[in-house]
Design a protein around this motif. Structure first.
Motif, short mmCIF file in Angstrom:
data_model
loop_
_atom_site.label_atom_id
_atom_site.label_comp_id
_atom_site.label_asym_id
_atom_site.label_seq_id
_atom_site.Cartn_x
_atom_site.Cartn_y
_atom_site.Cartn_z
N GLU A 143 0.50 5.05 14.23
CA GLU A 143 1.22 3.88 13.71
C GLU A 143 1.57 4.08 12.24
O GLU A 143 2.69 3.83 11.81
CB GLU A 143 0.36 2.63 13.89
N ASN A 144 0.60 4.56 11.48
CA ASN A 144 0.82 4.79 10.06
C ASN A 144 1.83 5.92 9.84
O ASN A 144 2.70 5.83 8.98
CB ASN A 144 -0.49 5.14 9.37
N ALA A 145 1.72 6.98 10.65
CA ALA A 145 2.63 8.11 10.52
C ALA A 145 4.07 7.68 10.77
O ALA A 145 4.99 8.09 10.04
CB ALA A 145 2.24 9.22 11.50
N LEU A 146 4.28 6.86 11.81
CA LEU A 146 5.65 6.42 12.11
C LEU A 146 6.17 5.48 11.03
O LEU A 146 7.34 5.55 10.66
CB LEU A 146 5.68 5.72 13.47
N ARG A 147 5.29 4.65 10.48
CA ARG A 147 5.72 3.75 9.40
C ARG A 147 6.18 4.56 8.19
O ARG A 147 7.20 4.25 7.57
CB ARG A 147 4.59 2.80 9.01
N LEU A 148 5.42 5.61 7.86
CA LEU A 148 5.79 6.45 6.74
C LEU A 148 7.11 7.17 7.01
O LEU A 148 7.95 7.33 6.11
CB LEU A 148 4.68 7.47 6.46
N SER A 149 7.31 7.63 8.25
CA SER A 149 8.57 8.29 8.60
C SER A 149 9.74 7.30 8.54
O SER A 149 10.84 7.66 8.12
CB SER A 149 8.47 8.90 10.00
N ASN A 150 9.49 6.06 8.96
CA ASN A 150 10.53 5.02 8.86
C ASN A 150 10.93 4.82 7.40
O ASN A 150 12.12 4.71 7.07
CB ASN A 150 10.02 3.69 9.43
N VAL B 154 0.84 -1.20 0.00
CA VAL B 154 0.00 0.00 0.00
C VAL B 154 0.87 1.25 0.00
O VAL B 154 0.64 2.20 -0.75
CB VAL B 154 -0.95 0.01 1.21
N ASP B 155 1.91 1.26 0.86
CA ASP B 155 2.80 2.41 0.93
C ASP B 155 3.48 2.68 -0.41
O ASP B 155 3.69 3.83 -0.79
CB ASP B 155 3.88 2.18 2.00
N ARG B 156 3.81 1.61 -1.12
CA ARG B 156 4.47 1.76 -2.42
C ARG B 156 3.47 1.98 -3.56
O ARG B 156 3.88 2.16 -4.70
CB ARG B 156 5.32 0.52 -2.70
N GLN B 157 2.18 1.93 -3.23
CA GLN B 157 1.11 2.08 -4.22
C GLN B 157 1.32 1.11 -5.39
O GLN B 157 1.12 1.45 -6.55
CB GLN B 157 1.03 3.52 -4.72
N ASP B 158 1.71 -0.11 -5.03
CA ASP B 158 1.98 -1.16 -6.02
C ASP B 158 0.77 -2.09 -6.08
O ASP B 158 0.61 -2.98 -5.24
CB ASP B 158 3.23 -1.94 -5.59
N ALA B 159 -0.10 -1.87 -7.04
CA ALA B 159 -1.35 -2.62 -7.13
C ALA B 159 -1.11 -4.11 -7.35
O ALA B 159 -1.80 -4.96 -6.76
CB ALA B 159 -2.22 -2.06 -8.25
N ALA B 160 -0.14 -4.45 -8.19
CA ALA B 160 0.14 -5.86 -8.46
C ALA B 160 0.62 -6.56 -7.21
O ALA B 160 0.20 -7.68 -6.89
CB ALA B 160 1.18 -5.98 -9.57
N MET C 152 -1.66 -5.91 20.41
CA MET C 152 -1.61 -4.90 19.36
C MET C 152 -0.31 -4.10 19.47
O MET C 152 0.18 -3.87 20.57
CB MET C 152 -2.81 -3.95 19.52
N PRO C 153 0.29 -3.68 18.34
CA PRO C 153 1.50 -2.84 18.42
C PRO C 153 1.28 -1.69 19.39
O PRO C 153 0.23 -1.05 19.39
CB PRO C 153 1.67 -2.35 16.98
N ALA C 154 2.28 -1.45 20.24
CA ALA C 154 2.13 -0.53 21.37
C ALA C 154 1.68 0.87 20.95
O ALA C 154 0.86 1.50 21.63
CB ALA C 154 3.43 -0.44 22.15
N LEU C 155 2.22 1.38 19.84
CA LEU C 155 1.87 2.73 19.40
C LEU C 155 0.39 2.80 19.03
O LEU C 155 -0.32 3.73 19.43
CB LEU C 155 2.74 3.14 18.21
N THR D 77 1.44 10.25 20.65
CA THR D 77 0.29 9.57 20.05
C THR D 77 -0.99 10.34 20.35
O THR D 77 -1.91 10.36 19.53
CB THR D 77 0.15 8.12 20.56
N ASN D 78 -1.03 10.98 21.52
CA ASN D 78 -2.20 11.81 21.86
C ASN D 78 -2.30 12.99 20.90
O ASN D 78 -3.39 13.34 20.42
CB ASN D 78 -2.07 12.32 23.30
N LEU D 79 -1.17 13.60 20.61
CA LEU D 79 -1.13 14.72 19.67
C LEU D 79 -1.60 14.26 18.30
O LEU D 79 -2.40 14.93 17.64
CB LEU D 79 0.29 15.28 19.58
#
Length: 261
Positions: free
Chosen positions: A213-220, A46-52, A140-143, A202-204
């Motif tokens: 979780e998604n924001a940190l994954r994208l930053s990673n 999904v992050d790579r927008q790779d449909a295949a 569940m992942p802690a974040l 995470t509150n912010l």
């Protein structure tokens, strides 16, 4: 149906006489790591927008669901059909504004109704052992779990009014980390204070409508992409990454950032 064919393949793989030895010996617990890995691979596609790739990874994830259902069916617990029937009924119940006559004033009211329906479902099954936070998995992942806990608490008014109010709290938690380090307090205490900083972040994110979780994954992903570019830029100068100075790496980092702009 192609789903029936997949179910037949799974049953054949688990056949005690003619199946695959590896598949036969698997349990829910043993395949769980593979299931989680497939979820992450879906996220990567999904992050790579790779449909295949996404199509392929969704198939792998579906196979994991079929695998777990097959194990359950062999033990007389439930079947894949039960899984499908269960989720179909749940989605119909939780969308009375689509499949019924309910009308909600806005998205907020609809979400409140969704949570109320979920609570009624938990009470209906007797699943209230975890109290107010029932239904939020410990595994569940802690974040993500942090944000879920905060969302649940906010339902009864335990929340900030505006996202800007969280900023001073995060600074306060950072000060407590600095104080704990300066006083050479036990590592567990420092670890706890760092956790408070992360929970504040995470509150912010939640108050800004951001999935932490998604924001940190994208930053990673961004960090990885830029650092690989740093390596490439250094190589163009005949410098190995392990031989580069901090100043050289920071200069290359700045170039990598500028290229993205």
């Amino acid at each position: 149906m192609q789903v029936d064919e997949l179910l037949a393949v799974m049953a054949r793989l688990r056949d005690p006489q003619s199946g695959c030895p590896w598949d036969i010996k698997q349990t829910w617990q043993s395949i769980l790591p593979h299931t989680l890995e497939e979820v992450y691979e879906v996220a990567d596609a999904v992050d790579r927008q790779d449909a295949a790739a996404l199509c392929d990874e969704l198939g792998d994830l579906l196979f994991q669901i079929v695998f777990m259902a097959q194990i359950a069916s062999e033990q007389g617990l439930f079947s894949f059909d039960d899984v499908v029937q269960g989720i179909t009924g749940k989605m119909i119940r939780r969308h009375p504004h689509v499949f019924g006559n309910a009308v909600f004033a806005d998205e907020k009211a609809q979400k409140q109704a969704w949570e109320s329906i979920k609570q009624d479902e938990r009470e209906g099954t007797g699943n209230t052992s975890a109290g107010f936070f029932a239904g939020i998995p410990v595994a569940m992942p802690a974040l993500r779990r942090s944000q879920k806990l905060q969302q649940r608490a906010a339902r009864v008014g335990f929340d900030w009014d505006y996202w800007k109010q969280v900023i001073p709290k995060i600074h306060e938690e950072l000060d407590e980390v600095q104080d704990a380090v300066a006083k050479a307090e036990p590592f567990t205490r420092i670890e706890e204070e760092v956790g408070d900083v992360l929970m504040g972040a995470t509150n912010l994110a939640r108050l800004l409508g951001v999935n932490a979780e998604n924001a940190l994954r994208l930053s990673n992903n961004k960090f990885e992409r830029r650092f690989l570019r740093v390596e490439a830029l250094l190589q163009e100068q005949g410098i190995l990454l392990e031989d580069a100075t901090l100043e050289q790496m920071e200069l290359a980092w700045g170039m990598a950032k500028q290229e993205e702009k």
